[in-house]
Design an enzyme around this catalytic site. Structure first.
Site, mmCIF file in Angstrom:
data_model
loop_
_atom_site.group_PDB
_atom_site.id
_atom_site.type_symbol
_atom_site.label_atom_id
_atom_site.label_comp_id
_atom_site.label_asym_id
_atom_site.label_seq_id
_atom_site.Cartn_x
_atom_site.Cartn_y
_atom_site.Cartn_z
ATOM 1 N N ARG A 12 0.832 -1.205 0.000
ATOM 2 C CA ARG A 12 0.000 0.000 0.000
ATOM 3 C C ARG A 12 0.869 1.259 0.000
ATOM 4 O O ARG A 12 0.494 2.283 -0.559
ATOM 5 C CB ARG A 12 -0.933 0.005 1.215
ATOM 6 N N ARG A 71 -1.160 8.808 27.100
ATOM 7 C CA ARG A 71 -0.676 9.358 25.828
ATOM 8 C C ARG A 71 0.372 8.471 25.161
ATOM 9 O O ARG A 71 0.590 8.567 23.953
ATOM 10 C CB ARG A 71 -0.091 10.757 26.027
ATOM 11 N N LYS A 84 11.726 2.221 29.435
ATOM 12 C CA LYS A 84 10.939 2.512 28.236
ATOM 13 C C LYS A 84 11.624 2.022 26.968
ATOM 14 O O LYS A 84 10.965 1.488 26.070
ATOM 15 C CB LYS A 84 10.678 4.015 28.142
ATOM 16 N N ASP A 128 12.242 16.029 25.999
ATOM 17 C CA ASP A 128 11.327 16.990 26.615
ATOM 18 C C ASP A 128 12.037 18.118 27.348
ATOM 19 O O ASP A 128 11.456 18.748 28.224
ATOM 20 C CB ASP A 128 10.380 16.262 27.592
ATOM 21 N N CYS A 170 20.227 26.333 12.568
ATOM 22 C CA CYS A 170 20.198 25.143 13.425
ATOM 23 C C CYS A 170 19.211 25.390 14.569
ATOM 24 O O CYS A 170 18.624 26.477 14.683
ATOM 25 C CB CYS A 170 21.600 24.815 13.952
ATOM 26 N N CYS A 186 5.142 18.175 30.913
ATOM 27 C CA CYS A 186 3.796 17.625 31.064
ATOM 28 C C CYS A 186 3.384 17.544 32.522
ATOM 29 O O CYS A 186 2.216 17.776 32.860
ATOM 30 C CB CYS A 186 3.720 16.237 30.436
ATOM 31 N N CYS A 246 26.233 26.807 15.135
ATOM 32 C CA CYS A 246 26.423 26.570 13.702
ATOM 33 C C CYS A 246 27.466 27.519 13.098
ATOM 34 O O CYS A 246 28.035 27.209 12.037
ATOM 35 C CB CYS A 246 25.113 26.638 12.935
#
Length: 252
Positions: A12, A71, A84, A128, A170, A186, A246
């Site tokens: 697909r 989530r 994790k 995060d 950058c 969060c 940069c």
């Protein structure tokens, strides 16, 4: 050429003219480093595994907590308390046994980031905090490894792709600081679960495009998503000629 099994599994996707067999072969031969296996990273990993990216390296030093599950939909209650990166690697293998996956269950120092970035075709930043994002940007710039960076908090999200070519900007040009703002996580501000998965899906789209047809993406452009109004806006990032990241990189 693709094997019969690969063709059947990805047919697909292969039907899309932008992918075709050549693009699918590129995905299968690609290696992606995903840093952060939380809300963004766990979704990105599963989507890239589903798309047939041949090698994934998953990096995170955290363990799964019950408050993550609203989530972080790649995990299950049976994963609670597990690292994790290891739990996510298990689910990736269950989804697609043709994908080679390696977990890194630690917070990588800069030297390790440099090494991992040098071995990857693309880095996806799903972390995060600004300090880590700046280190990832610095490593990717040094190794000229393209970077997809995303963030989500509350109802809002953002996305940016850097290819570190043609003297472009950058991440440090966009955010020239390393400290997180108050309420920038969060646990402090809250987060809408579908918003996180929305940004992760966009990161996956960018990642696939970067690996197959990078000309489809405009590098150095910030996409901002507002989950309250379901609208998005794009802004070109100006290169900061005084950027101490940069600017140094362009001289090396």
């Amino acid at each position: 050429m693709l094997t019969d099994k690969e063709f059947i599994r990805y047919q697909r996707q292969i039907m899309l003219p932008e992918i075709a067999e050549v693009g699918q072969k590129s995905l299968i031969e690609s290696s992606v480093l995903i840093i952060g296996c939380g809300g963004l990273g766990c979704a990105v990993a599963m989507q890239l595994a589903g798309a047939g990216v041949g090698k994934l390296v998953l990096c995170d030093d955290d363990v799964l907590e019950e408050s993550n599950l609203h989530r972080q939909l790649s995990y299950r209650e049976s994963d609670l308390g597990q690292p994790k990166s290891e739990a996510l690697a298990k689910h990736v293998r269950q989804l697609n046994s043709m994908v080679s996956v390696r977990s890194v269950n630690r917070r990588m120092k800069f030297d390790s980031l440099m090494l991992e970035a040098s071995m990857a075709d693309l880095v996806v930043d799903c972390t995060d905090n600004f300090a880590t994002r700046q280190q990832i940007n610095k490593a990717c710039l040094a190794k000229k490894t393209p970077l997809v960076s995303g963030a989500a908090i509350g109802w809002d999200g953002q996305l940016v792709y850097f290819d570190y070519q043609d003297n472009g900007p950058c991440y440090h040009c966009l955010y020239p600081f390393t400290e997180d703002s108050e309420g920038g996580k969060c646990s402090e501000s809250g987060v809408m679960g579908p918003n996180v998965n929305m940004i992760a899906s966009l990161q996956s789209m960018y990642a696939i495009q970067a690996l197959v047809k990078p000309e489809m993406i405009q590098a150095g452009q910030l996409m901002v998503f507002d989950g309250r109004t379901l609208t998005q806006h794009k802004f070109d990032i100006a290169k900061d000629d005084a950027c101490n990241i940069c600017k140094k990189g362009s001289k090396s």
